[in-house]
Design a protein around this motif. Structure first.
Motif, short mmCIF file in Angstrom:
data_model
loop_
_atom_site.label_atom_id
_atom_site.label_comp_id
_atom_site.label_asym_id
_atom_site.label_seq_id
_atom_site.Cartn_x
_atom_site.Cartn_y
_atom_site.Cartn_z
N LEU A 93 14.67 14.37 13.37
CA LEU A 93 13.63 14.75 14.32
C LEU A 93 12.75 13.57 14.67
O LEU A 93 12.42 12.75 13.81
CB LEU A 93 12.78 15.87 13.72
CG LEU A 93 13.55 17.09 13.22
CD1 LEU A 93 12.66 17.97 12.37
CD2 LEU A 93 14.11 17.88 14.40
N LEU B 38 16.56 24.39 17.85
CA LEU B 38 16.83 23.84 16.52
C LEU B 38 17.76 24.73 15.71
O LEU B 38 18.62 24.24 14.96
CB LEU B 38 15.51 23.63 15.78
CG LEU B 38 14.73 22.38 16.17
CD1 LEU B 38 13.31 22.41 15.60
CD2 LEU B 38 15.46 21.12 15.72
N LEU C 215 8.07 19.94 14.26
CA LEU C 215 9.49 20.32 14.21
C LEU C 215 9.97 20.36 12.77
O LEU C 215 10.71 21.28 12.36
CB LEU C 215 10.33 19.33 15.02
CG LEU C 215 9.96 19.09 16.48
CD1 LEU C 215 10.93 18.10 17.11
CD2 LEU C 215 9.94 20.38 17.27
N TRP D 234 11.82 25.26 21.47
CA TRP D 234 12.51 24.35 20.55
C TRP D 234 12.91 25.01 19.24
O TRP D 234 13.82 24.52 18.56
CB TRP D 234 11.68 23.10 20.30
CG TRP D 234 10.24 23.26 19.94
CD1 TRP D 234 9.18 23.18 20.78
CD2 TRP D 234 9.70 23.50 18.64
NE1 TRP D 234 8.00 23.35 20.09
CE2 TRP D 234 8.30 23.54 18.76
CE3 TRP D 234 10.26 23.67 17.37
CZ2 TRP D 234 7.46 23.77 17.68
CZ3 TRP D 234 9.43 23.90 16.29
CH2 TRP D 234 8.04 23.95 16.44
#
Length: 423
Positions: A352, A340, A366, A336
């Protein structure tokens, strides 16, 4: 209603790395299948695997075969919202009461297999959730007397429960690094698992592009004496119009067209008009699906680096001048961070969140990464909360892309449909 089924081990829901022939046993599946009476054993099958595009390619093939005058069973994984979506005939999902009847019949066989295991007559381990679901699909197709089955692999290929079939054609869509914990950390290792669906003498259509992965597929095809057709990345100028948006769907359509050509050589009647109609009508929920306009709200199940790249490319090409917002949630075992970074290169801001599943990455994790990277981001406790707070702030020209996971889209999809009263 499906409580006993949901008590079985479900590897789709697991982050375990227990993907091996010690756990996934085709002997167990074959015994299971025989005890059910080998349902739909004489129905011709197209078997489809791959990392990217297997769902779209399967749906296109099914659509073409249906338009050729056939009753077509389509088995797909995963589902977005309801289990019944996995079992389709002529693109209509199995009715809940029919699936319940089939599972009740299967349950008796599962109990027999469990008893054999508990009493030491077999050493295969317990039947899994996906094995039961696969058998339910074959029983459903048998009951409904379909003319064709398009069978999509759940995960991998070599050890997948669908791999007991004897297809007319095998299809391998493009391969990328996904499900790396169970399948391997290189495209070569993943290609070997996907290539495990290749059968002796059965034609193979491959959309694999990476040279090392292509070499693995070609090697397996040679060993099995299976004729191999490879679809290149060259522009597909002669394709008929497609219902599904995105340049990547042209590659999937080219794979479907090659399957059609092979089936025609085998003697199957597939008129050209059926090809055009099938491709012009085939859609899949959650694949670059525009649910609303002004502002635009798009949902897409992209869940790895390559898929996100494809989705973002479509977003830029389709809405070059529009403000772009991305609502993102992802499984913790995906790359991820790379995803991102790619999103940040396109989006004006990132929103998010997380979903109600143990595999979900935490929105706070995140957000911490985004702050470290100076990426424009905010976090919300749920996707629906994020949407309700974001939507009133969007201008008519803004595009809100919701993406990152099948789990995310499956969770928010019913609420979005209800919000706009969509069917």
């Amino acid at each position: 209603m499906f409580g006993w089924l949901n008590s079985r081990i479900n590897w789709e829901q697991s982050t375990s790395d227990a993907y091996s022939s010690q756990v996934f046993k085709l002997e167990r599946v074959e015994a299971f299948y025989r005890l059910l009476g080998s349902p739909a054993a004489n129905v011709p099958i197209v078997h489809v695997t791959g990392t990217k595009g297997k769902g779209s390619t399967s749906a296109m093939i099914a659509g073409i075969l249906q338009r050729s005058g056939n009753r077509v069973g389509l088995f797909q994984s995963p589902h977005l919202v309801r289990l019944e979506e996995r079992f389709q005939i002529d693109r209509k999902s199995c009715r809940t009461e029919v699936l319940a009847e089939i599972l009740a019949e299967i349950h008796a066989v599962v109990r027999r297999l469990d008893a054999d295991e508990e009493e030491g007559r077999t050493q295969w381990g317990r039947v899994t959730w996906f094995e039961i679901v696969t058998m339910a699909a074959m029983c459903f197709f048998d009951r409904e007397e379909v003319d064709w089955v398009v069978l999509e692999v759940g995960m991998g290929g070599r050890l997948d429960s669908t791999n007991i079939c004897h297809p007319k054609v095998c299809v391998i869509t493009n391969i990328s690094l996904d499900h790396m914990v169970p399948l391997g950390n290189t495209v070569e290792a993943i290609a070997r698992e996907k290539g495990g669906i290749i059968k002796p003498g059965v034609p193979v259509v491959s959309g694999v592009t990476q040279p090392s992965a292509r070499a693995v597929i070609a090697e397996i095809a040679r060993e099995k004496k299976a004729p191999l057709w490879e679809i290149s990345e060259t522009p597909f100028l002669s394709l008929p119009p497609l219902a599904m948006p995105g340049e990547h769907q042209k590659k999937n359509a080219a794979l479907a067209l090659q399957v059609v050509e092979i089936l025609r050589r085998q003697g199957w009647d597939i008129p050209e008009i059926a090809v055009k109609q099938g491709l012009a009508e085939t859609t899949l929920p959650g694949r670059l699906e525009i649910l609303h306009r002004r502002p635009y709200v798009v949902v897409d199940v992209a869940h790895n680096e390559i898929s996100i790249e494809t989705t973002l490319r479509w977003l830029e090409e389709t809405f070059p001048d529009a403000p772009k917002e991305v609502l993102f949630a992802v499984s913790g075992d995906k790359d991820w961070k790379t995803m991102l970074r790619k999103i940040a290169a396109v989006a004006d801001s990132i929103h998010l969140t997380q979903y109600r599943h143990s595999r979900s990455a935490l929105a706070q994790d995140l957000l911490t990464f985004c702050r470290q990277e100076a990426l424009p981001a905010t976090a919300y406790s749920s996707a629906w909360e994020a949407f309700l707070r974001l939507y009133p702030t969007l201008s008519p020209k803004t595009v809100l892309l919701i993406t990152g996971s099948f789990f995310l889209i499956g969770e928010i999809y019913p609420s979005l449909q209800a919000f706009w009263n969509l069917e």
